[in-house]
Design an enzyme around this catalytic site. Structure first.
Site, PDB file in Angstrom:
ATOM      1  N   CYS A 115       0.807  -1.228   0.000  1.00  0.00           N
ATOM      2  CA  CYS A 115       0.000   0.000   0.000  1.00  0.00           C
ATOM      3  C   CYS A 115       0.838   1.275   0.000  1.00  0.00           C
ATOM      4  O   CYS A 115       0.353   2.345  -0.363  1.00  0.00           O
ATOM      5  CB  CYS A 115      -0.939  -0.005   1.200  1.00  0.00           C
ATOM      6  SG  CYS A 115      -2.125  -1.364   1.186  1.00  0.00           S
ATOM      7  N   HIS A 252      -3.218   7.425   2.206  1.00  0.00           N
ATOM      8  CA  HIS A 252      -3.622   6.128   1.679  1.00  0.00           C
ATOM      9  C   HIS A 252      -5.024   5.816   2.177  1.00  0.00           C
ATOM     10  O   HIS A 252      -5.322   5.965   3.366  1.00  0.00           O
ATOM     11  CB  HIS A 252      -2.635   5.054   2.138  1.00  0.00           C
ATOM     12  CG  HIS A 252      -3.110   3.656   1.921  1.00  0.00           C
ATOM     13  ND1 HIS A 252      -3.602   3.216   0.714  1.00  0.00           N
ATOM     14  CD2 HIS A 252      -3.179   2.599   2.775  1.00  0.00           C
ATOM     15  CE1 HIS A 252      -3.945   1.943   0.824  1.00  0.00           C
ATOM     16  NE2 HIS A 252      -3.706   1.545   2.070  1.00  0.00           N
ATOM     17  N   ASN A 282     -10.017   0.021  -0.308  1.00  0.00           N
ATOM     18  CA  ASN A 282      -8.551   0.062  -0.254  1.00  0.00           C
ATOM     19  C   ASN A 282      -8.011  -0.511  -1.572  1.00  0.00           C
ATOM     20  O   ASN A 282      -8.105  -1.715  -1.807  1.00  0.00           O
ATOM     21  CB  ASN A 282      -8.057  -0.758   0.938  1.00  0.00           C
ATOM     22  CG  ASN A 282      -6.547  -0.708   1.106  1.00  0.00           C
ATOM     23  OD1 ASN A 282      -5.820  -0.291   0.210  1.00  0.00           O
ATOM     24  ND2 ASN A 282      -6.071  -1.155   2.257  1.00  0.00           N
TER      25      ASN A 282
END
Length: 325
Positions: A115, A252, A282
């Site tokens: 990520c 993020h 996500n």
């Protein structure tokens, strides 16, 4: 004293057409829209179609970024694709993107930091551009996480989605002050002691399989806020800025509770935070460039704005970037 900065010329994104809502997920696993929204802020995510690969998403996003920048693909001499879900073990997804854009010069490679991948890729491209090795770069975050999810595991399958985002960077001479346009500072960290808290239980060397994503959600949450704020404080110290100077905070997009807690701890006002987790879920390395693209397209992020980026991912990896748009 002047400085070479990596200036953002344009950004773009792409989301697969298929939208998977929480309500639809609730018909497949033991969950509910209320449960998912309360714990994560996610309401829906996009899922790549059969035969739609990470490289396809990346090419769409790259073309959008090139169009936004108003430049020809042939002027790009570096492509860095951040992804944990490549088309193949090798070659790199980046060379498929390069070929898909009709570019047959320069260099293209993948970068894997889960990520945090986009921030790591941005820092990598920035160093290449400032060194003079390349002039213009495409930095892309692209993922098809739907391909590595265990769709019977409600603790993970509700969290992730597919998508891609890209930015075009150009090396430009700037005055050498905090008011310069471009990437002002980047800070990267990793700590492999935590790898078992967020990982995929497969790989060509270990199991000869792709595997599925596994996560200890509470452990990830516990570490996230502290790690994120660590690299942001470093960014402030390195650039002589503070939270009041930030026009937009683009974190993020993993979990709204983590984002809210981080912004609160750093004294960043809620109205400065760009949130897309509710629409995208996500998307790992794609989440920051997707959020950037949304905020640029709707007119929030404008030239001259100071934008703070941060991410944390499996490994653990984490990082920040401070960019004057």
């Amino acid at each position: 004293m002047t400085a070479i900065r990596s200036v953002v010329l344009g950004c773009g994104s792409y989301l697969p057409q298929r939208v998977l809502t929480n309500s639809e997920l609730a018909t497949k696993v033991d969950t509910s829209d209320e449960w998912i929204v309360q714990r994560t802020g996610i309401r829906q995510r996009h899922i790549a179609a059969e035969g739609e690969f990470t490289s396809h998403l990346a090419i769409h996003a790259a073309n959008a970024a090139l169009a936004h920048a108003g430049i020809d693909a042939q002027s790009i001499d570096l492509i860095v694709v951040a992804t944990s879900t490549p088309d193949h073990t090798f070659p790199a997804t980046a060379v498929a993107v390069q070929n898909g854009l009709g570019i047959h010069h320069g260099a293209a490679f993948d970068l894997q930091a889960v990520c945090s991948g986009f921030v790591f890729a941005l820092a990598t491209a920035d160093n290449f551009l400032r060194s003079g090795a390349f002039k213009r770069a495409l930095v892309i975050g692209a993922e098809t996480f739907s391909r590595i999810l265990d769709w019977t595991d409600r603790s993970t399958c509700v969290l992730f989605g597919d998508g891609a985002g890209a930015v075009v960077l150009e090396a430009q001479e700037q005055p050498g002050t905090p008011l310069d346009r471009g990437i002002l500072t980047t800070h990267l960290r990793s700590d492999g002691r935590h790898q078992s808290k967020l990982y995929v239980d497969g790989g060509p060397s270990s199991t000869r399989t792709v595997g599925h994503l596994r996560m200890e959600g509470r452990e990830v949450f516990k570490h996230a806020v502290g790690m994120i704020t660590d690299v942001i404080v470093d960014a402030f110290n390195a650039s002589g800025t503070n939270a009041n100077d930030i026009k937009w905070f683009v974190p993020h997009q993993a979990n709204k509770r983590i984002i809210d807690a981080s912004a609160h701890k750093l004294h960043i006002a809620p109205e400065k935070v760009v949130l897309t987790v509710d629409r995208h879920g996500n998307t790992s390395a794609a989440s920051i460039p997707l959020a950037l693209s949304v905020a640029v397209a709707d007119g929030r992020i404008k030239s001259g704005d100071l934008v703070l980026l941060e991410a944390m991912g499996g490994g653990f990896t984490w990082g920040s970037a401070l960019v004057r748009w």
